[in-house]
Design an enzyme around this catalytic site. Structure first.
Site, PDB file in Angstrom:
ATOM      1  N   HIS A  57       0.844  -1.188   0.000  1.00  0.00           N
ATOM      2  CA  HIS A  57       0.000   0.000   0.000  1.00  0.00           C
ATOM      3  C   HIS A  57       0.884   1.246   0.000  1.00  0.00           C
ATOM      4  O   HIS A  57       2.105   1.152   0.187  1.00  0.00           O
ATOM      5  CB  HIS A  57      -0.942   0.009   1.209  1.00  0.00           C
ATOM      6  CG  HIS A  57      -0.247   0.001   2.530  1.00  0.00           C
ATOM      7  ND1 HIS A  57      -0.191  -1.103   3.349  1.00  0.00           N
ATOM      8  CD2 HIS A  57       0.460   0.956   3.163  1.00  0.00           C
ATOM      9  CE1 HIS A  57       0.512  -0.806   4.426  1.00  0.00           C
ATOM     10  NE2 HIS A  57       0.922   0.442   4.340  1.00  0.00           N
TER      11      HIS A  57
HETATM   12  P1  TYD Z   1      -1.643  -2.975   7.405  1.00  0.00           P
HETATM   13  O1  TYD Z   1      -1.302  -1.521   7.488  1.00  0.00           O
HETATM   14  O2  TYD Z   1      -2.332  -3.447   6.179  1.00  0.00           O
HETATM   15  O3  TYD Z   1      -0.352  -3.858   7.667  1.00  0.00           O
HETATM   16  P2  TYD Z   1       1.027  -3.967   6.884  1.00  0.00           P
HETATM   17  O4  TYD Z   1       1.227  -2.747   6.083  1.00  0.00           O
HETATM   18  O5  TYD Z   1       2.052  -4.106   7.918  1.00  0.00           O
HETATM   19  O6  TYD Z   1       1.016  -5.200   6.081  1.00  0.00           O
HETATM   20  O7  TYD Z   1      -2.517  -3.326   8.695  1.00  0.00           O
HETATM   21  C1  TYD Z   1      -2.981  -4.639   8.955  1.00  0.00           C
HETATM   22  C2  TYD Z   1      -4.208  -4.528   9.838  1.00  0.00           C
HETATM   23  O8  TYD Z   1      -3.890  -3.945  11.096  1.00  0.00           O
HETATM   24  C3  TYD Z   1      -5.313  -3.683   9.229  1.00  0.00           C
HETATM   25  O9  TYD Z   1      -6.557  -4.307   9.519  1.00  0.00           O
HETATM   26  C4  TYD Z   1      -5.227  -2.379   9.978  1.00  0.00           C
HETATM   27  C5  TYD Z   1      -4.663  -2.782  11.326  1.00  0.00           C
HETATM   28  N1  TYD Z   1      -3.826  -1.735  11.922  1.00  0.00           N
HETATM   29  C6  TYD Z   1      -4.270  -1.039  13.017  1.00  0.00           C
HETATM   30  O10 TYD Z   1      -5.397  -1.249  13.527  1.00  0.00           O
HETATM   31  N2  TYD Z   1      -3.457  -0.103  13.580  1.00  0.00           N
HETATM   32  C7  TYD Z   1      -2.222   0.164  13.082  1.00  0.00           C
HETATM   33  O11 TYD Z   1      -1.494   1.026  13.633  1.00  0.00           O
HETATM   34  C8  TYD Z   1      -1.781  -0.551  11.919  1.00  0.00           C
HETATM   35  C9  TYD Z   1      -0.433  -0.301  11.300  1.00  0.00           C
HETATM   36  C10 TYD Z   1      -2.606  -1.493  11.361  1.00  0.00           C
END
Ligand code: TYD
Length: 152
Positions: A57
């Site tokens: 992303h």
């Molecule tokens: P995501 O940002 O997609 O993870 P990554 O980039 O590390 O692969 O986040 C995964 C899940 O966690 C998504 O459902 C959102 C949640 N999340 C939070 O609730 N708080 C946070 O600070 C972060 C980074 C993610």
């Protein structure tokens, strides 16, 4: 706030101080000295299974420092035009990622811990989760007046 998309050549390694003696190493981070934004949130990835990738992303506004607190992994960055890969494997280095950069984290070694210091509280509206949506956002914002938040 409208933010002009960042560029991969604005992504760079930040070196944190390291104090070494016979008891081991100690590193520290001072927001005002090493971090080009106010830290609003800290989160960390751990227990990442072998072969898994994270990220996938971009963020419209959020800026980030990623640190391999333990283990190693690759961070693949893409500004919609150019790509650049950083290999992180030491806890006294951080990778600065400005806003508007697509990122993938891959090739995690076992027991990796990826610590992130970020400029925003969690806000799903700040995410661009589809690559085509990201490319469109870059195109739409490329000519905006606000300069890239490109710290070197
Ligand atoms: P995501 O940002 O997609 O993870 P990554 O980039 O590390 O692969 O986040 C995964 C899940 O966690 C998504 O459902 C959102 C949640 N999340 C939070 O609730 N708080 C946070 O600070 C972060 C980074 C993610």
């Amino acid at each position: 706030m409208l933010v002009k998309p960042g560029r991969v050549d604005g992504c760079h390694i930040v070196n944190f101080p390291k104090v070494s003696d016979y008891r081991g190493n100690l590193s520290f981070i001072e927001e005002s000295r090493q971090i080009p934004f106010a830290i609003k949130r800290v989160y960390y990835l751990y227990d990442v299974p072998s072969g898994a990738s994270r990220g996938g992303h971009a963020h419209k506004e959020l800026e980030q420092i990623v640190i391999a607190l333990s283990g190693s992994f690759d961070v693949i960055l893409d500004d919609g035009d150019s790509r650049r890969t950083f290999f992180l494997n030491r806890p006294h280095y951080g990778l600065y990622i400005p806003s508007g950069i697509w990122r993938e984290l891959e090739n995690f070694s076992s027991n990796s811990v990826a610590l992130s210091l970020v400029s925003q509280v969690y806000d799903e509206l700040d995410y661009l989760r589809e690559y085509e949506e990201f490319k469109q956002w870059v195109t739409n914002n490329a000519g905006t007046e606000q300069g890239p938040r490109d710290y070197r």
